[in-house]
Design an enzyme around this catalytic site. Structure first.
Site, mmCIF file in Angstrom:
data_model
loop_
_atom_site.group_PDB
_atom_site.id
_atom_site.type_symbol
_atom_site.label_atom_id
_atom_site.label_comp_id
_atom_site.label_asym_id
_atom_site.label_seq_id
_atom_site.Cartn_x
_atom_site.Cartn_y
_atom_site.Cartn_z
ATOM 1 C CG ASP A 52 3.608 14.194 11.574
ATOM 2 O OD1 ASP A 52 3.793 15.263 10.957
ATOM 3 O OD2 ASP A 52 3.959 13.078 11.117
ATOM 4 C CG LEU B 218 -1.968 -1.128 1.273
ATOM 5 C CD1 LEU B 218 -2.752 -1.065 2.580
ATOM 6 C CD2 LEU B 218 -2.920 -1.053 0.083
ATOM 7 N N GLY B 219 2.005 1.216 0.638
ATOM 8 C CA GLY B 219 2.828 2.425 0.714
ATOM 9 C C GLY B 219 4.138 2.164 1.423
ATOM 10 C CD GLU B 220 9.778 2.027 0.436
ATOM 11 O OE1 GLU B 220 10.973 2.374 0.564
ATOM 12 O OE2 GLU B 220 9.366 1.332 -0.512
ATOM 13 N N GLY B 221 7.362 4.365 3.731
ATOM 14 C CA GLY B 221 7.822 5.600 4.358
ATOM 15 C C GLY B 221 9.167 5.384 5.015
ATOM 16 C CB THR B 222 11.340 7.617 7.000
ATOM 17 O OG1 THR B 222 10.293 8.086 7.864
ATOM 18 C CG2 THR B 222 11.588 8.658 5.918
ATOM 19 C CG PHE B 223 6.948 4.203 8.925
ATOM 20 C CD1 PHE B 223 6.343 2.969 8.757
ATOM 21 C CD2 PHE B 223 6.452 5.277 8.213
ATOM 22 C CE1 PHE B 223 5.263 2.812 7.897
ATOM 23 C CE2 PHE B 223 5.378 5.136 7.352
ATOM 24 C CZ PHE B 223 4.782 3.894 7.187
ATOM 25 N N GLY B 224 9.023 2.364 7.457
ATOM 26 C CA GLY B 224 8.854 0.990 6.984
ATOM 27 C C GLY B 224 7.859 0.957 5.836
ATOM 28 C CB VAL C 147 1.391 0.421 4.962
ATOM 29 C CG1 VAL C 147 -0.017 -0.060 5.308
ATOM 30 C CG2 VAL C 147 1.896 1.384 6.035
#
Length: 446
Positions: A217, A96-102, A104
């Site tokens: 945030d 579903l998605g990607e961010g700096t945290f990991g 989804v």
């Protein structure tokens, strides 16, 4: 009668038989010991593989017969493919998605057959600890009796540690209000939809504040539609088709940076474009910084553009002064930052950056495109949420009573339970910003 010769022969056969038996026993014992040693070595290697791995190392799942090891990439992301099963329960069907945290991923819960969103945190200490803090916040919210407020925040259904990756299972939601805006080529939301989204956002953050939490945030990316189905309409003015979301029910997500009132307050919080002036000036912050962020978000939803499009502190302050007027002397004199000279912002309006701010920003009221009372009410609400001084910023309780929400459909209104704490929240304008860091540790147990 046995002769001496036959006795000797018989004796040798017995000795030979005894020797053979002895050798067989020794051979069997030796083979058994060898097998035991081999199994011991294999168990030792298996245990070593089960330890959380650093970048690029692989691990075999405990008790797994598969030959495919658990692997992380060089950044700490879990390496997976569609069809992989996490923890013997969650089958991955999409990213579903990607961010700096990991990352989804969308999964199917094999126990309930429901589709869920699984947040897989990087196998990196700082992100793992941040995930634990988010879990702590979500568990706190899950325990509250105020079901109405809780429904406005994403539901955490499960969490676990998967070979060093903290994983959090959430209910499946739709697109964020930002992604929908982007996919719609930044066509602004209609005023009635801005009203409903804004109302729910204020209610959800008000619920957090009642529970002694500051989100820190707030941004369009962290506001998700429950369902993002849409109709397609032709816009005569734009001369093209535009999307209109069918259901504007939203939920607030991402509590990884949420901070309890009694906890240590980091100097810098919030994503750049939604950061309050007291944070930039390092004057300390409280729940009012969320209110500033909401004001910025309402502007963006209505106009489809970011109010403060910058990545530099000094330029950010210059944009604020261009749009909202001069920063109060009581704030500029208190700050220890070096953005002011003789009480005024140290900013060259003749520089290229100065010309950029002058050309791309204008006083807030000049963004009002027509004399419609709905639009004027919206900008009045935004102006009051963007008061420089946190003590003068409109409280969320008062924001819910603002004339802008008078035309909200009765079916969309939310009945929030009142508690003794509401008295304190309604007196937000008498609160002062935090004057120093607060220290306390958060922990979770299971």
């Amino acid at each position: 009668m046995m002769t001496h010769s036959s006795k000797s022969s018989s004796s040798r056969r017995k000795q030979s038989s005894s020797t053979t038996t002895s050798r067989a026993t020794i051979s069997t014992t030796s083979a058994t010991q060898t097998r035991r040693k081999r199994r011991a070595r294999e168990r030792s290697r298996s245990r070593a593989n089960e330890k959380p791995a650093k970048d690029g190392r692989s691990r075999s799942p405990k008790g797994s017969s598969t030959k495919t090891p658990i692997q992380d990439d060089s950044e700490g992301h879990l390496v997976y493919k569609i069809g992989d099963v996490i923890k013997g329960r969650y089958t991955i069907i999409a990213t579903l998605g990607e961010g700096t945290f990991g990352k989804v991923v969308q999964v199917v819960d094999e126990q309930t057959k429901e589709k869920l969103a699984l947040k897989i945190i990087k196998n990196v200490d700082k992100y793992r600890e941040s995930a634990k803090l988010e879990i702590n916040v979500l568990e706190t919210l899950n325990r509250q009796e105020d079901a109405t407020g809780h429904k406005l925040c994403v539901r955490m259904l499960n969490w676990f540690n998967y070979h060093g990756h903290m994983c959090i299972a959430f209910e499946m939601l739709g697109l964020s209000v930002f992604d929908f805006l982007k996919d719609n080529e930044y066509q602004p939301y209609p005023i009635d939809q801005v009203r409903h989204i804004g109302y729910q956002l204020i209610c959800s953050v008000y619920y957090l504040h009642k529970n002694n939490l500051t989100h820190t945030d707030l941004k369009p990316e962290n506001i998700l539609f429950v369902r993002s189905d849409f109709d397609v309409q032709f816009n005569d003015r734009k001369k093209r088709e535009v999307r209109k979301v069918k259901d504007t029910t939203i939920k607030l997500i991402d509590f990884g940076s949420a901070t309890f009132d009694h906890e240590y307050h980091s100097t810098i919080v919030s994503t750049r474009h939604y950061r309050a002036p007291e944070v930039i000036l390092e004057l300390g912050w409280n729940q009012s910084c969320d209110i500033w962020s909401i004001g910025c978000i309402l502007f963006e939803l209505y106009l489809g553009i970011t109010l403060f499009q910058t990545h530099d502190n000094r330029e950010h302050l210059a944009m604020m002064e261009r749009i909202l007027g001069p920063i109060p002397p009581k704030m500029s004199k208190r700050t220890k930052t070096r953005y002011f000279y003789n009480g005024r912002l140290d900013w060259d309006e003749r520089s290229s950056a100065g010309r950029y701010v002058r050309d791309h920003c204008k006083p807030l009221e000049r963004y009002i495109s027509n004399g419609d009372d709905n639009v004027r009410d919206l900008f009045d609400l935004i102006r009051k949420m963007l008061a420089y001084d946190p003590k003068e910023r409109l409280s969320l309780r008062k924001a819910l009573d603002h004339p802008f929400f008078d035309k909200l459909d009765n079916r969309q209104k939310i009945s929030l339970k009142r508690t003794p704490l509401d008295v304190d929240l309604e007196a937000d304008d008498s609160r002062s910003s935090s004057t120093g860091p607060k220290r306390a540790k958060r922990s979770i147990s299971r």
